[in-house]
Write a protein that holds these residues in place. Structure first.
Motif, PDB file in Angstrom:
ATOM      1  N   SER A 242     -31.654 -21.791   1.211  1.00 26.96           N
ATOM      2  CA  SER A 242     -30.810 -22.614   2.065  1.00 26.96           C
ATOM      3  C   SER A 242     -29.590 -21.832   2.534  1.00 26.96           C
ATOM      4  O   SER A 242     -29.371 -20.688   2.131  1.00 26.96           O
ATOM      5  CB  SER A 242     -30.355 -23.870   1.298  1.00 26.96           C
ATOM      6  OG  SER A 242     -31.455 -24.643   0.889  1.00 26.96           O
ATOM      7  N   ALA A 246     -30.801 -18.467   4.549  1.00 26.26           N
ATOM      8  CA  ALA A 246     -31.881 -18.957   5.404  1.00 26.26           C
ATOM      9  C   ALA A 246     -31.603 -18.617   6.865  1.00 26.26           C
ATOM     10  O   ALA A 246     -32.517 -18.234   7.611  1.00 26.26           O
ATOM     11  CB  ALA A 246     -32.041 -20.463   5.225  1.00 26.26           C
ATOM     12  N   VAL A 247     -30.357 -18.744   7.280  1.00 25.90           N
ATOM     13  CA  VAL A 247     -29.974 -18.363   8.647  1.00 25.90           C
ATOM     14  C   VAL A 247     -30.266 -16.889   8.874  1.00 25.90           C
ATOM     15  O   VAL A 247     -30.801 -16.491   9.923  1.00 25.90           O
ATOM     16  CB  VAL A 247     -28.478 -18.660   8.895  1.00 25.90           C
ATOM     17  CG1 VAL A 247     -28.027 -18.052  10.225  1.00 25.90           C
ATOM     18  CG2 VAL A 247     -28.220 -20.156   8.887  1.00 25.90           C
ATOM     19  N   MET A 264     -40.079 -23.150   6.383  1.00 27.34           N
ATOM     20  CA  MET A 264     -38.855 -23.221   5.586  1.00 27.34           C
ATOM     21  C   MET A 264     -38.754 -24.568   4.874  1.00 27.34           C
ATOM     22  O   MET A 264     -39.370 -25.552   5.281  1.00 27.34           O
ATOM     23  CB  MET A 264     -37.631 -23.001   6.471  1.00 27.34           C
ATOM     24  CG  MET A 264     -37.731 -21.742   7.334  1.00 27.34           C
ATOM     25  SD  MET A 264     -36.188 -21.314   8.161  1.00 27.34           S
ATOM     26  CE  MET A 264     -35.346 -20.476   6.830  1.00 27.34           C
ATOM     27  N   THR A 268     -32.875 -27.276   6.441  1.00 28.60           N
ATOM     28  CA  THR A 268     -32.790 -26.312   7.537  1.00 28.60           C
ATOM     29  C   THR A 268     -33.013 -26.973   8.893  1.00 28.60           C
ATOM     30  O   THR A 268     -33.144 -26.282   9.901  1.00 28.60           O
ATOM     31  CB  THR A 268     -33.826 -25.187   7.349  1.00 28.60           C
ATOM     32  OG1 THR A 268     -35.137 -25.762   7.270  1.00 28.60           O
ATOM     33  CG2 THR A 268     -33.558 -24.406   6.071  1.00 28.60           C
ATOM     34  N   THR A 269     -33.051 -28.292   8.916  1.00 29.81           N
ATOM     35  CA  THR A 269     -33.296 -28.993  10.179  1.00 29.81           C
ATOM     36  C   THR A 269     -32.050 -29.702  10.704  1.00 29.81           C
ATOM     37  O   THR A 269     -32.134 -30.447  11.680  1.00 29.81           O
ATOM     38  CB  THR A 269     -34.426 -30.027  10.004  1.00 29.81           C
ATOM     39  OG1 THR A 269     -34.021 -31.008   9.032  1.00 29.81           O
ATOM     40  CG2 THR A 269     -35.714 -29.356   9.558  1.00 29.81           C
ATOM     41  N   PHE A 273     -27.389 -26.217  11.072  1.00 30.87           N
ATOM     42  CA  PHE A 273     -28.262 -25.068  10.830  1.00 30.87           C
ATOM     43  C   PHE A 273     -28.817 -24.546  12.154  1.00 30.87           C
ATOM     44  O   PHE A 273     -28.908 -23.332  12.363  1.00 30.87           O
ATOM     45  CB  PHE A 273     -29.399 -25.449   9.881  1.00 30.87           C
ATOM     46  CG  PHE A 273     -30.235 -24.270   9.446  1.00 30.87           C
ATOM     47  CD1 PHE A 273     -29.896 -23.544   8.325  1.00 30.87           C
ATOM     48  CD2 PHE A 273     -31.341 -23.863  10.184  1.00 30.87           C
ATOM     49  CE1 PHE A 273     -30.652 -22.447   7.928  1.00 30.87           C
ATOM     50  CE2 PHE A 273     -32.099 -22.767   9.802  1.00 30.87           C
ATOM     51  CZ  PHE A 273     -31.746 -22.065   8.663  1.00 30.87           C
ATOM     52  N   ALA A 277     -28.366 -20.722  13.327  1.00 29.46           N
ATOM     53  CA  ALA A 277     -29.516 -19.824  13.490  1.00 29.46           C
ATOM     54  C   ALA A 277     -29.817 -19.531  14.945  1.00 29.46           C
ATOM     55  O   ALA A 277     -30.290 -18.438  15.286  1.00 29.46           O
ATOM     56  CB  ALA A 277     -30.746 -20.438  12.815  1.00 29.46           C
ATOM     57  N   LEU A 282     -35.171 -20.149  16.240  1.00 30.63           N
ATOM     58  CA  LEU A 282     -35.849 -21.186  15.466  1.00 30.63           C
ATOM     59  C   LEU A 282     -37.133 -21.700  16.120  1.00 30.63           C
ATOM     60  O   LEU A 282     -37.942 -22.356  15.462  1.00 30.63           O
ATOM     61  CB  LEU A 282     -34.908 -22.378  15.256  1.00 30.63           C
ATOM     62  CG  LEU A 282     -33.993 -22.342  14.040  1.00 30.63           C
ATOM     63  CD1 LEU A 282     -33.054 -23.536  14.058  1.00 30.63           C
ATOM     64  CD2 LEU A 282     -34.797 -22.328  12.739  1.00 30.63           C
ATOM     65  N   ALA A 287     -40.556 -26.720   9.221  1.00 33.13           N
ATOM     66  CA  ALA A 287     -39.712 -26.987   8.054  1.00 33.13           C
ATOM     67  C   ALA A 287     -39.949 -28.394   7.535  1.00 33.13           C
ATOM     68  O   ALA A 287     -40.391 -29.279   8.264  1.00 33.13           O
ATOM     69  CB  ALA A 287     -38.233 -26.806   8.407  1.00 33.13           C
ATOM     70  N   THR A 289     -38.630 -31.994   6.261  1.00 33.05           N
ATOM     71  CA  THR A 289     -37.481 -32.830   6.599  1.00 33.05           C
ATOM     72  C   THR A 289     -37.705 -34.243   6.083  1.00 33.05           C
ATOM     73  O   THR A 289     -38.768 -34.576   5.549  1.00 33.05           O
ATOM     74  CB  THR A 289     -37.235 -32.848   8.122  1.00 33.05           C
ATOM     75  OG1 THR A 289     -35.978 -33.483   8.377  1.00 33.05           O
ATOM     76  CG2 THR A 289     -38.333 -33.598   8.853  1.00 33.05           C
TER      77      THR A 289
END
Length: 402
Positions: A242, A246-247, A264, A268-269, A273, A277, A282, A287, A289
């Motif tokens: 995270s 993660a970025v 991911m 991250t959603t 973020f 990113a 992206l 990911a 969520t």
């Protein structure tokens, strides 16, 4: 609902306390009567979250969800005809302080139950403290029960769908799309290491893990580890971490022009973020969520669709940002609402009766449907969905092969 702040003398110095009640009639420092009832007979709940420090990215959101849930309850008549007060304390991202704040809430504020903490190390430290006080604690760590032994779990519960549920979503996706080789990319944290550890327990995986590449959390250049993963020629790369790490991974994939699909974990959603990113980097990423983020596309017969809407409406009514449903605030909300359901079932704010009710709870929440028992103190049935970033927003995968 008024929000009042008071400085409470904690055992490790001053900590911030916030007391929430529909009428604002009592402050955190005044709640000193026994049995979970303070002035006017209000029901007293406590919270221990990281409002400052490295894990505050989770704690601040969780605490907002808990506050919104209390306001929602009070706006709808409270519990058992009483208003609910929530005293929120900051553990400053220090597990040892979380332990002492649990003691403060139980011995000084005389709470009926506690929500939090939000980070697994703090959860592992705080649950035994709640057990010693015989007060139920509804935690928000993602890896329940972690290293906690069975005898330590009696008063500890989880209102966060385990990370393994999200991993299972990816496994289903891989089955449906024919993924045969997966590379794992981690940052050496206990959360990150949970991915390869869980995959190692599965005997029927439809794919092979071709490499487990790790860098040290906070590393500036992660290109060697990304290239190690890509050079193993996987069909898919799973990045499990995270925040800034993660970025960094997403940006490194873009900079190196990696054309292998990237997946991911949750967290991250969020809009923040995406901003960090970059939308271009992206695009195409998948990911995990919360269903709250995909509310508009949920089927009408979704078991908890009504509860998801109540959460989103409750956050809005409290003037708090649900980040389009992606906020971790849903975990704090779920903790309070789980306890509220148990209090209603017990017909009492007595801690032991609440704990007994939790041991036989079937509760439809905004995050998941929960069937908790004496042997399973989480009991999540689902709780995560997969979404793909289309260059502008996250869109739910209507089926595993989408």
């Amino acid at each position: 609902m008024k929000v009042r702040s008071a400085v409470v003398a904690g055992v490790l110095g001053a900590v911030l306390a916030t007391s929430l009640t529909a009428c604002g009639s009592s402050s955190a420092s005044d709640t000193d009567s026994a049995g979970g009832s303070g002035s006017g007979g209000d029901i007293q709940l406590g919270a221990v979250y990281s409002l400052t420090g490295p894990t505050s990215v989770l704690g601040l959101q969780d605490s907002e969800g808990a506050k919104a849930a209390v306001k929602y309850l009070n706006d709808n008549g409270g519990l058992l005809g009483k208003q609910v007060n929530l005293t929120v304390l900051d553990d400053k991202s220090q597990p040892s302080l979380a332990v002492q704040l649990v003691g403060q809430l139980t011995s000084r504020n005389h709470v009926s139950a506690i929500v939090g903490p939000d980070e697994q190390t703090a959860v592992t430290a705080a649950v035994p403290a709640a057990a010693r006080a015989q007060v139920p604690i509804m935690t928000n760590g993602g890896s329940w029960p972690g290293p906690l032994k069975a005898d330590q779990q009696k008063w500890g519960w989880a209102a966060t769908t385990p990370t393994t549920v999200m991993i299972d979503r990816f496994i289903d996706y891989f089955k449906a799309t024919g993924v045969k080789k997966v590379a794992v990319l981690g940052n050496g944290t206990s959360f990150s290491d949970a991915l390869p550890a869980y995959l190692a327990t599965k005997t029927d995986l439809p794919f092979t893990v071709v490499v487990n590449s790790k860098f040290t959390s906070g590393a500036v250049d992660v290109s060697p580890q990304v290239l190690q993963a890509v050079n193993a020629k996987p069909d898919f790369v799973m990045s499990w971490m995270s925040g800034p790490d993660a970025v960094n991974v997403v940006k490194t994939f873009k900079r190196l022009n990696v054309d292998v699909p990237l997946g991911m974990n949750g967290g991250t959603t969020t809009p923040s973020f995406v901003d960090a990113a970059g939308k271009d980097a992206l695009t195409g990423v998948i990911a995990g969520t919360y269903s709250a983020q995909l509310y508009d596309s949920l089927p009408a017969d979704t078991a908890n669709k009504t509860q998801v809407k109540a959460y989103l409406d409750g956050m809005a009514a409290a003037g708090l940002d649900a980040a389009g449903g992606a906020s971790n605030a849903i975990m704090g909300w779920e903790s309070v609402m789980s306890l509220a359901d148990a209090i209603k079932t017990a017909g009492s704010a007595d801690s032991e009766k609440i704990n007994t009710a939790l041991a036989g709870q079937h509760f439809v929440g905004a995050m998941s449907v929960w069937t908790r028992t004496a042997d399973d103190h989480a009991g999540a049935e689902g709780g995560y969905l997969l979404a793909k970033f289309d260059g502008d927003e996250w869109k739910g995968l209507s089926n595993p092969a989408s």
